[in-house]
Design an enzyme around this catalytic site. Structure first.
Site, PDB file in Angstrom:
ATOM      1  NE  ARG A  56      31.498  37.914  66.929  1.00 55.64           N
ATOM      2  CZ  ARG A  56      31.511  36.884  67.794  1.00 55.64           C
ATOM      3  NH1 ARG A  56      31.757  35.678  67.373  1.00 55.64           N
ATOM      4  NH2 ARG A  56      31.287  37.105  69.069  1.00 55.64           N
ATOM      5  CE1 TYR A 108      42.440  39.968  42.985  1.00 53.62           C
ATOM      6  CE2 TYR A 108      42.739  38.805  45.047  1.00 53.62           C
ATOM      7  CZ  TYR A 108      42.505  39.963  44.359  1.00 53.62           C
ATOM      8  OH  TYR A 108      42.333  41.134  45.057  1.00 53.62           O
ATOM      9  CG  ASP A 181      38.587  32.804  42.709  1.00 54.57           C
ATOM     10  OD1 ASP A 181      37.495  33.225  42.274  1.00 54.57           O
ATOM     11  OD2 ASP A 181      39.477  33.556  43.145  1.00 54.57           O
ATOM     12  CE  LYS A 206      37.010  42.012  42.515  1.00 56.63           C
ATOM     13  NZ  LYS A 206      37.958  40.900  42.575  1.00 56.63           N
TER      14      LYS A 206
HETATM   15  C1  LIG Z   1      38.821  40.377  43.520  1.00 51.81           C
HETATM   16  C2  LIG Z   1      39.118  38.934  43.533  1.00 51.81           C
HETATM   17  C3  LIG Z   1      39.366  38.250  44.734  1.00 51.81           C
HETATM   18  C4  LIG Z   1      39.397  38.962  46.083  1.00 51.81           C
HETATM   19  O1  LIG Z   1      38.137  39.454  46.409  1.00 51.81           O
HETATM   20  P1  LIG Z   1      37.870  40.795  47.291  1.00 51.81           P
HETATM   21  O2  LIG Z   1      36.399  40.933  47.223  1.00 51.81           O
HETATM   22  O3  LIG Z   1      38.640  41.906  46.643  1.00 51.81           O
HETATM   23  O4  LIG Z   1      38.376  40.505  48.661  1.00 51.81           O
HETATM   24  C5  LIG Z   1      39.597  36.888  44.665  1.00 51.81           C
HETATM   25  N1  LIG Z   1      39.607  36.230  43.474  1.00 51.81           N
HETATM   26  C6  LIG Z   1      39.389  36.864  42.309  1.00 51.81           C
HETATM   27  C7  LIG Z   1      39.411  36.098  41.042  1.00 51.81           C
HETATM   28  C8  LIG Z   1      39.140  38.232  42.296  1.00 51.81           C
HETATM   29  O5  LIG Z   1      38.939  38.860  41.123  1.00 51.81           O
END
Ligand SMILES: *Cc1c(COP(=O)(O)O)cnc(C)c1O
Length: 384
Positions: A56, A108, A181, A206
Protein backbone atom coordinates in the site's frame (compact mmCIF):
# COMPACT_ATOMS: atom_id res chain seq x y z
CA UNK A 1 28.53 4.19 -24.57
CA UNK A 2 25.28 6.12 -24.87
CA UNK A 3 24.06 7.33 -21.56
CA UNK A 4 20.46 6.55 -20.74
CA UNK A 5 19.64 10.21 -20.06
CA UNK A 6 20.67 11.19 -23.61
CA UNK A 7 18.14 8.88 -25.23
CA UNK A 8 15.02 10.11 -27.03
CA UNK A 9 11.66 9.58 -25.32
CA UNK A 10 10.52 6.94 -27.84
CA UNK A 11 13.67 4.92 -27.13
CA UNK A 12 13.07 5.12 -23.38
CA UNK A 13 9.43 4.06 -23.81
CA UNK A 14 10.09 1.27 -26.36
CA UNK A 15 12.70 -0.27 -24.05
CA UNK A 16 10.85 0.48 -20.79
CA UNK A 17 13.99 2.39 -19.71
CA UNK A 18 16.23 -0.50 -20.80
CA UNK A 19 15.35 -2.62 -17.80
CA UNK A 20 16.97 -6.07 -17.60
CA UNK A 21 16.04 -8.32 -14.69
CA UNK A 22 19.29 -8.75 -12.71
CA UNK A 23 18.53 -12.33 -11.69
CA UNK A 24 17.39 -14.00 -14.93
CA UNK A 25 18.29 -11.33 -17.53
CA UNK A 26 14.69 -11.20 -18.73
CA UNK A 27 13.95 -8.16 -20.92
CA UNK A 28 10.41 -8.02 -19.61
CA UNK A 29 10.11 -7.35 -15.90
CA UNK A 30 8.39 -9.83 -13.60
CA UNK A 31 5.14 -8.81 -11.88
CA UNK A 32 5.74 -8.20 -8.20
CA UNK A 33 2.63 -9.64 -6.57
CA UNK A 34 4.06 -9.59 -3.04
CA UNK A 35 2.27 -7.32 -0.59
CA UNK A 36 5.03 -7.58 2.04
CA UNK A 37 8.82 -7.57 2.02
CA UNK A 38 11.35 -8.99 4.43
CA UNK A 39 13.10 -6.51 6.64
CA UNK A 40 16.64 -6.96 7.89
CA UNK A 41 16.48 -9.99 10.21
CA UNK A 42 14.78 -8.99 13.41
CA UNK A 43 14.32 -5.52 11.96
CA UNK A 44 11.87 -3.19 13.51
CA UNK A 45 10.77 0.24 12.45
CA UNK A 46 7.98 1.92 10.58
CA UNK A 47 6.64 0.70 7.25
CA UNK A 48 7.81 3.08 4.55
CA UNK A 49 11.47 3.14 5.61
CA UNK A 50 14.23 2.47 3.07
CA UNK A 51 13.44 -0.31 0.59
CA UNK A 52 10.05 -1.91 0.12
CA UNK A 53 7.93 -2.93 3.06
CA UNK A 54 4.23 -3.11 2.17
CA UNK A 55 2.45 -2.66 -1.17
CA UNK A 56 0.00 0.00 0.00
CA UNK A 57 3.11 2.21 0.33
CA UNK A 58 5.08 1.02 -2.64
CA UNK A 59 5.89 -1.94 -4.87
CA UNK A 60 8.64 -2.52 -7.48
CA UNK A 61 6.00 -2.88 -10.21
CA UNK A 62 4.72 0.64 -9.47
CA UNK A 63 8.17 2.22 -9.27
CA UNK A 64 9.21 0.82 -12.63
CA UNK A 65 6.33 2.40 -14.56
CA UNK A 66 6.56 5.53 -12.40
CA UNK A 67 10.20 6.01 -13.47
CA UNK A 68 9.21 5.86 -17.13
CA UNK A 69 6.32 8.34 -16.76
CA UNK A 70 8.55 10.67 -14.71
CA UNK A 71 11.25 10.59 -17.42
CA UNK A 72 8.77 11.22 -20.25
CA UNK A 73 7.25 14.23 -18.45
CA UNK A 74 10.62 15.53 -17.22
CA UNK A 75 9.51 15.76 -13.58
CA UNK A 76 11.24 15.01 -10.30
CA UNK A 77 8.96 12.21 -9.14
CA UNK A 78 5.84 10.30 -10.26
CA UNK A 79 3.09 8.20 -8.73
CA UNK A 80 0.73 5.72 -10.36
CA UNK A 81 -2.73 5.34 -8.84
CA UNK A 82 -5.79 3.12 -9.16
CA UNK A 83 -7.53 5.33 -11.75
CA UNK A 84 -7.43 8.73 -13.37
CA UNK A 85 -9.98 9.92 -10.81
CA UNK A 86 -7.75 8.89 -7.90
CA UNK A 87 -4.97 10.91 -9.56
CA UNK A 88 -7.39 13.87 -9.79
CA UNK A 89 -8.71 13.72 -6.27
CA UNK A 90 -5.36 13.19 -4.45
CA UNK A 91 -3.92 16.67 -5.18
CA UNK A 92 -7.19 18.32 -4.06
CA UNK A 93 -7.32 16.18 -0.90
CA UNK A 94 -3.74 17.25 -0.20
CA UNK A 95 -5.04 20.82 0.21
CA UNK A 96 -7.03 21.90 3.27
CA UNK A 97 -10.71 22.75 3.75
CA UNK A 98 -11.18 26.48 3.17
CA UNK A 99 -8.58 26.65 0.39
CA UNK A 100 -9.66 28.42 -2.79
CA UNK A 101 -9.15 26.53 -6.05
CA UNK A 102 -9.73 27.81 -9.58
CA UNK A 103 -10.85 25.18 -12.05
CA UNK A 104 -11.51 25.20 -15.78
CA UNK A 105 -15.20 25.38 -16.58
CA UNK A 106 -15.55 22.97 -19.51
CA UNK A 107 -13.38 19.89 -18.98
CA UNK A 108 -13.67 16.20 -18.15
CA UNK A 109 -17.09 16.09 -16.48
CA UNK A 110 -16.21 13.50 -13.80
CA UNK A 111 -13.83 15.98 -12.19
CA UNK A 112 -16.38 18.77 -12.29
CA UNK A 113 -18.99 16.48 -10.72
CA UNK A 114 -16.62 15.39 -7.91
CA UNK A 115 -15.67 19.01 -7.18
CA UNK A 116 -19.32 20.09 -7.09
CA UNK A 117 -20.37 17.25 -4.81
CA UNK A 118 -17.63 15.85 -2.57
CA UNK A 119 -14.98 18.61 -2.66
CA UNK A 120 -17.33 21.48 -1.87
CA UNK A 121 -18.93 19.48 0.96
CA UNK A 122 -15.42 18.73 2.28
CA UNK A 123 -14.84 22.50 2.39
CA UNK A 124 -12.87 23.48 -0.71
CA UNK A 125 -13.87 26.83 -2.14
CA UNK A 126 -14.20 25.87 -5.81
CA UNK A 127 -14.45 28.51 -8.53
CA UNK A 128 -15.01 27.61 -12.18
CA UNK A 129 -13.58 29.86 -14.88
CA UNK A 130 -13.12 29.87 -18.68
CA UNK A 131 -9.39 29.18 -18.35
CA UNK A 132 -8.90 29.57 -22.12
CA UNK A 133 -9.56 33.29 -21.44
CA UNK A 134 -6.45 34.52 -19.61
CA UNK A 135 -8.11 37.73 -18.40
CA UNK A 136 -10.92 35.68 -16.82
CA UNK A 137 -8.32 33.40 -15.22
CA UNK A 138 -6.38 36.37 -13.85
CA UNK A 139 -9.58 37.92 -12.47
CA UNK A 140 -10.48 34.67 -10.63
CA UNK A 141 -7.23 34.60 -8.65
CA UNK A 142 -7.28 35.60 -5.00
CA UNK A 143 -3.64 36.22 -4.11
CA UNK A 144 -2.63 34.43 -0.92
CA UNK A 145 -5.92 32.51 -0.82
CA UNK A 146 -5.94 30.58 -4.11
CA UNK A 147 -3.85 27.43 -3.68
CA UNK A 148 -4.40 25.60 -6.94
CA UNK A 149 -5.34 26.25 -10.56
CA UNK A 150 -6.56 23.14 -12.39
CA UNK A 151 -6.77 23.04 -16.18
CA UNK A 152 -7.11 20.47 -18.96
CA UNK A 153 -5.71 21.04 -22.46
CA UNK A 154 -7.01 20.13 -24.99
CA UNK A 155 -10.16 20.03 -22.84
CA UNK A 156 -13.12 17.67 -23.15
CA UNK A 157 -15.25 17.76 -25.20
CA UNK A 158 -14.91 21.09 -27.05
CA UNK A 159 -11.08 20.80 -27.09
CA UNK A 160 -10.45 24.26 -25.68
CA UNK A 161 -6.76 25.14 -25.45
CA UNK A 162 -5.19 26.70 -22.36
CA UNK A 163 -1.94 28.63 -22.77
CA UNK A 164 0.07 26.75 -20.13
CA UNK A 165 2.99 29.18 -19.84
CA UNK A 166 0.61 32.11 -19.32
CA UNK A 167 -1.59 30.14 -16.90
CA UNK A 168 1.49 29.14 -14.87
CA UNK A 169 2.59 32.76 -14.67
CA UNK A 170 -0.87 33.88 -13.50
CA UNK A 171 -1.08 31.09 -10.90
CA UNK A 172 2.42 31.72 -9.56
CA UNK A 173 1.91 35.49 -9.36
CA UNK A 174 -0.98 34.79 -6.96
CA UNK A 175 1.02 32.23 -4.94
CA UNK A 176 -0.92 29.26 -6.38
CA UNK A 177 0.24 26.11 -8.15
CA UNK A 178 -0.78 24.99 -11.64
CA UNK A 179 -1.93 21.40 -12.20
CA UNK A 180 -2.61 20.14 -15.72
CA UNK A 181 -4.77 17.22 -16.80
CA UNK A 182 -2.65 16.19 -19.79
CA UNK A 183 -4.54 12.97 -20.57
CA UNK A 184 -5.42 14.12 -24.08
CA UNK A 185 -2.06 15.69 -24.99
CA UNK A 186 0.19 12.93 -23.54
CA UNK A 187 3.93 13.60 -23.03
CA UNK A 188 4.40 12.82 -26.72
CA UNK A 189 2.75 16.13 -27.68
CA UNK A 190 3.09 18.42 -24.64
CA UNK A 191 5.23 18.41 -21.51
CA UNK A 192 3.39 20.81 -19.18
CA UNK A 193 6.24 21.04 -16.64
CA UNK A 194 8.41 22.64 -19.32
CA UNK A 195 5.75 25.35 -19.64
CA UNK A 196 5.88 26.09 -15.91
CA UNK A 197 3.21 23.72 -14.53
CA UNK A 198 3.81 22.26 -11.07
CA UNK A 199 1.91 18.99 -11.49
CA UNK A 200 0.83 16.82 -14.43
CA UNK A 201 -2.05 14.37 -14.17
CA UNK A 202 -2.98 11.53 -16.54
CA UNK A 203 -5.84 9.18 -16.83
CA UNK A 204 -3.39 6.46 -17.87
CA UNK A 205 -6.50 4.44 -18.76
CA UNK A 206 -6.43 6.38 -22.03
CA UNK A 207 -3.40 6.96 -24.31
CA UNK A 208 -0.64 5.93 -21.87
CA UNK A 209 -1.93 2.37 -21.60
CA UNK A 210 -3.63 2.62 -24.97
CA UNK A 211 -5.52 -0.67 -25.18
CA UNK A 212 -8.75 -0.05 -23.23
CA UNK A 213 -7.83 -2.79 -20.77
CA UNK A 214 -6.36 -1.08 -17.69
CA UNK A 215 -7.83 1.52 -15.35
CA UNK A 216 -4.95 3.70 -14.19
CA UNK A 217 -3.91 7.18 -13.13
CA UNK A 218 -0.58 8.98 -12.89
CA UNK A 219 0.82 12.15 -11.34
CA UNK A 220 4.17 13.79 -12.05
CA UNK A 221 5.55 16.60 -9.91
CA UNK A 222 8.02 19.32 -10.83
CA UNK A 223 9.48 19.10 -7.33
CA UNK A 224 9.27 16.94 -4.23
CA UNK A 225 7.84 19.38 -1.75
CA UNK A 226 5.49 19.13 1.18
CA UNK A 227 2.35 19.13 -1.04
CA UNK A 228 3.79 16.15 -2.94
CA UNK A 229 4.43 14.34 0.37
CA UNK A 230 0.78 14.88 1.29
CA UNK A 231 -0.27 13.52 -2.13
CA UNK A 232 1.82 10.37 -1.48
CA UNK A 233 0.16 10.14 1.91
CA UNK A 234 -3.32 10.33 0.32
CA UNK A 235 -2.47 7.42 -1.99
CA UNK A 236 -1.09 5.37 0.88
CA UNK A 237 -3.82 6.12 3.45
CA UNK A 238 -6.79 5.98 1.08
CA UNK A 239 -5.24 2.88 -0.49
CA UNK A 240 -5.73 4.18 -4.03
CA UNK A 241 -2.75 2.18 -5.30
CA UNK A 242 -2.70 0.44 -8.65
CA UNK A 243 -2.48 -3.35 -8.60
CA UNK A 244 0.95 -4.71 -9.62
CA UNK A 245 -0.56 -6.53 -12.58
CA UNK A 246 -2.12 -3.28 -13.85
CA UNK A 247 1.24 -1.54 -13.38
CA UNK A 248 2.91 -4.23 -15.46
CA UNK A 249 0.25 -3.96 -18.20
CA UNK A 250 0.63 -0.16 -18.21
CA UNK A 251 4.39 -0.44 -18.72
CA UNK A 252 3.78 -2.90 -21.55
CA UNK A 253 1.23 -0.57 -23.18
CA UNK A 254 3.55 2.42 -22.91
CA UNK A 255 6.24 0.74 -25.02
CA UNK A 256 4.17 1.66 -28.11
CA UNK A 257 2.96 5.06 -26.85
CA UNK A 258 4.74 7.17 -29.43
CA UNK A 259 3.69 5.28 -32.56
CA UNK A 260 0.10 4.97 -31.30
CA UNK A 261 -0.23 8.67 -30.48
CA UNK A 262 1.32 9.76 -33.78
CA UNK A 263 -0.96 7.49 -35.80
CA UNK A 264 -4.05 8.62 -33.84
CA UNK A 265 -3.07 12.29 -34.47
CA UNK A 266 -2.67 11.62 -38.20
CA UNK A 267 -6.02 9.82 -38.36
CA UNK A 268 -7.78 12.53 -36.33
CA UNK A 269 -6.50 15.24 -38.66
CA UNK A 270 -7.72 13.29 -41.71
CA UNK A 271 -11.13 12.72 -40.06
CA UNK A 272 -11.36 16.41 -39.05
CA UNK A 273 -10.59 17.58 -42.57
CA UNK A 274 -13.12 15.18 -44.11
CA UNK A 275 -15.81 16.20 -41.59
CA UNK A 276 -15.12 19.91 -42.26
CA UNK A 277 -16.15 19.25 -45.88
CA UNK A 278 -19.26 17.24 -45.01
CA UNK A 279 -22.51 19.21 -45.60
CA UNK A 280 -24.31 17.59 -42.64
CA UNK A 281 -21.65 18.68 -40.15
CA UNK A 282 -22.10 22.22 -38.83
CA UNK A 283 -18.92 22.42 -36.71
CA UNK A 284 -15.72 20.42 -36.37
CA UNK A 285 -14.01 21.01 -33.02
CA UNK A 286 -10.35 20.07 -33.38
CA UNK A 287 -7.37 22.25 -32.41
CA UNK A 288 -5.52 21.03 -35.51
CA UNK A 289 -7.86 23.00 -37.78
CA UNK A 290 -6.78 26.63 -38.38
CA UNK A 291 -10.33 27.89 -37.63
CA UNK A 292 -10.29 26.43 -34.07
CA UNK A 293 -9.97 29.33 -31.57
CA UNK A 294 -7.08 27.59 -29.77
CA UNK A 295 -5.17 26.63 -32.94
CA UNK A 296 -2.33 29.16 -32.67
CA UNK A 297 -1.56 28.30 -29.04
CA UNK A 298 -1.92 24.57 -29.71
CA UNK A 299 0.49 24.82 -32.65
CA UNK A 300 3.04 26.38 -30.31
CA UNK A 301 2.38 24.20 -27.28
CA UNK A 302 1.88 20.78 -28.92
CA UNK A 303 4.67 19.11 -30.89
CA UNK A 304 3.96 16.66 -33.66
CA UNK A 305 0.17 16.63 -33.60
CA UNK A 306 -3.07 17.79 -32.00
CA UNK A 307 -4.11 14.51 -30.35
CA UNK A 308 -6.44 11.77 -31.50
CA UNK A 309 -9.75 13.14 -30.38
CA UNK A 310 -12.23 15.65 -31.78
CA UNK A 311 -15.94 16.47 -31.79
CA UNK A 312 -18.41 17.18 -34.55
CA UNK A 313 -21.77 18.92 -34.36
CA UNK A 314 -24.44 17.52 -36.63
CA UNK A 315 -26.49 20.05 -38.61
CA UNK A 316 -29.82 18.27 -38.05
CA UNK A 317 -29.59 18.49 -34.23
CA UNK A 318 -29.75 15.78 -31.57
CA UNK A 319 -32.02 13.37 -33.49
CA UNK A 320 -29.77 13.50 -36.57
CA UNK A 321 -26.67 12.98 -34.40
CA UNK A 322 -28.19 9.93 -32.70
CA UNK A 323 -29.40 8.53 -36.04
CA UNK A 324 -25.89 8.88 -37.51
CA UNK A 325 -24.45 7.06 -34.50
CA UNK A 326 -26.86 4.15 -35.01
CA UNK A 327 -25.66 3.77 -38.62
CA UNK A 328 -21.95 3.56 -37.71
CA UNK A 329 -20.45 0.10 -38.09
CA UNK A 330 -16.68 0.65 -37.84
CA UNK A 331 -16.91 3.17 -35.00
CA UNK A 332 -18.08 1.65 -31.74
CA UNK A 333 -20.54 3.56 -29.64
CA UNK A 334 -18.74 3.74 -26.30
CA UNK A 335 -17.13 6.13 -23.87
CA UNK A 336 -13.37 6.57 -23.23
CA UNK A 337 -10.53 7.47 -25.59
CA UNK A 338 -6.90 6.70 -26.37
CA UNK A 339 -7.38 3.02 -27.32
CA UNK A 340 -6.43 1.38 -30.60
CA UNK A 341 -10.09 1.29 -31.69
CA UNK A 342 -12.20 4.30 -32.68
CA UNK A 343 -15.14 5.25 -30.46
CA UNK A 344 -18.06 7.60 -30.92
CA UNK A 345 -20.07 9.03 -28.07
CA UNK A 346 -23.10 11.28 -27.68
CA UNK A 347 -21.53 13.19 -24.84
CA UNK A 348 -24.57 15.20 -23.67
CA UNK A 349 -26.49 12.03 -22.78
CA UNK A 350 -23.46 10.56 -20.99
CA UNK A 351 -23.09 13.70 -18.87
CA UNK A 352 -26.82 14.14 -18.24
CA UNK A 353 -28.83 17.21 -17.18
CA UNK A 354 -26.87 20.41 -16.57
CA UNK A 355 -24.13 19.50 -19.05
CA UNK A 356 -22.57 22.38 -21.01
CA UNK A 357 -22.23 20.04 -24.02
CA UNK A 358 -24.52 20.75 -27.02
CA UNK A 359 -26.93 17.89 -27.78
CA UNK A 360 -25.93 17.75 -31.48
CA UNK A 361 -22.33 16.90 -30.55
CA UNK A 362 -20.64 13.57 -31.19
CA UNK A 363 -17.26 13.02 -29.57
CA UNK A 364 -14.92 11.01 -31.79
CA UNK A 365 -12.02 9.20 -30.10
CA UNK A 366 -9.87 8.18 -33.03
CA UNK A 367 -7.90 4.94 -32.97
CA UNK A 368 -5.08 3.61 -35.11
CA UNK A 369 -7.11 1.95 -37.87
CA UNK A 370 -6.85 2.93 -41.54
CA UNK A 371 -8.07 6.54 -41.79
CA UNK A 372 -10.13 5.88 -44.94
CA UNK A 373 -12.20 3.16 -43.20
CA UNK A 374 -13.02 5.65 -40.45
CA UNK A 375 -13.92 8.45 -42.87
CA UNK A 376 -16.03 6.17 -45.11
CA UNK A 377 -18.01 4.88 -42.14
CA UNK A 378 -18.68 8.38 -40.76
CA UNK A 379 -19.65 9.61 -44.21
CA UNK A 380 -22.18 6.84 -44.83
CA UNK A 381 -23.56 7.27 -41.29
CA UNK A 382 -24.07 11.01 -41.78
CA UNK A 383 -25.45 10.63 -45.34
CA UNK A 384 -28.06 8.20 -44.03
C1 LIG B 1 -10.97 9.49 -18.38
C2 LIG B 1 -10.47 10.80 -17.92
C3 LIG B 1 -10.32 11.08 -16.55
C4 LIG B 1 -10.70 10.07 -15.47
O1 LIG B 1 -9.87 8.95 -15.52
P1 LIG B 1 -10.33 7.45 -15.11
O2 LIG B 1 -9.15 6.64 -15.47
O3 LIG B 1 -11.57 7.14 -15.89
O4 LIG B 1 -10.60 7.48 -13.64
C5 LIG B 1 -9.81 12.31 -16.20
N1 LIG B 1 -9.49 13.24 -17.14
C6 LIG B 1 -9.64 13.01 -18.46
C7 LIG B 1 -9.28 14.05 -19.44
C8 LIG B 1 -10.14 11.78 -18.89
O5 LIG B 1 -10.31 11.56 -20.21
Amino acid sequence: MTRNHDLAPETLAAQALGFVDPEHKSLVPPVHYATTYERVPGGIGPAGGPGFSYSRNDNPSYTQVESLIQRLEGGEDALVLASGMSAVTAPFMALAPGDHVVVQNVMYWGIRRWLLTFATRWGLDVEFVEAEDLDALRAAMRPGKTRLVWVETPANPLWGIVDLAAAAEIAHAAGARLAVDSTVATPVLTRPLEHGADLVMHSATKFLNGHSDVLAGALVTARKDEWWERIEQVRRDFGTVMGPHEAWLLLRGMRTLHIRVRKACENAMAVAEAMARHPKVSHVLYPGLPEHPGHAIAARQMQGGFSGILSIRVAGGEAAALAAMRRMTVWHSATSLGGTESLAEHRASTEGPGTPVPDDLIRLAVGIEHAQDLIDDLTQALDG
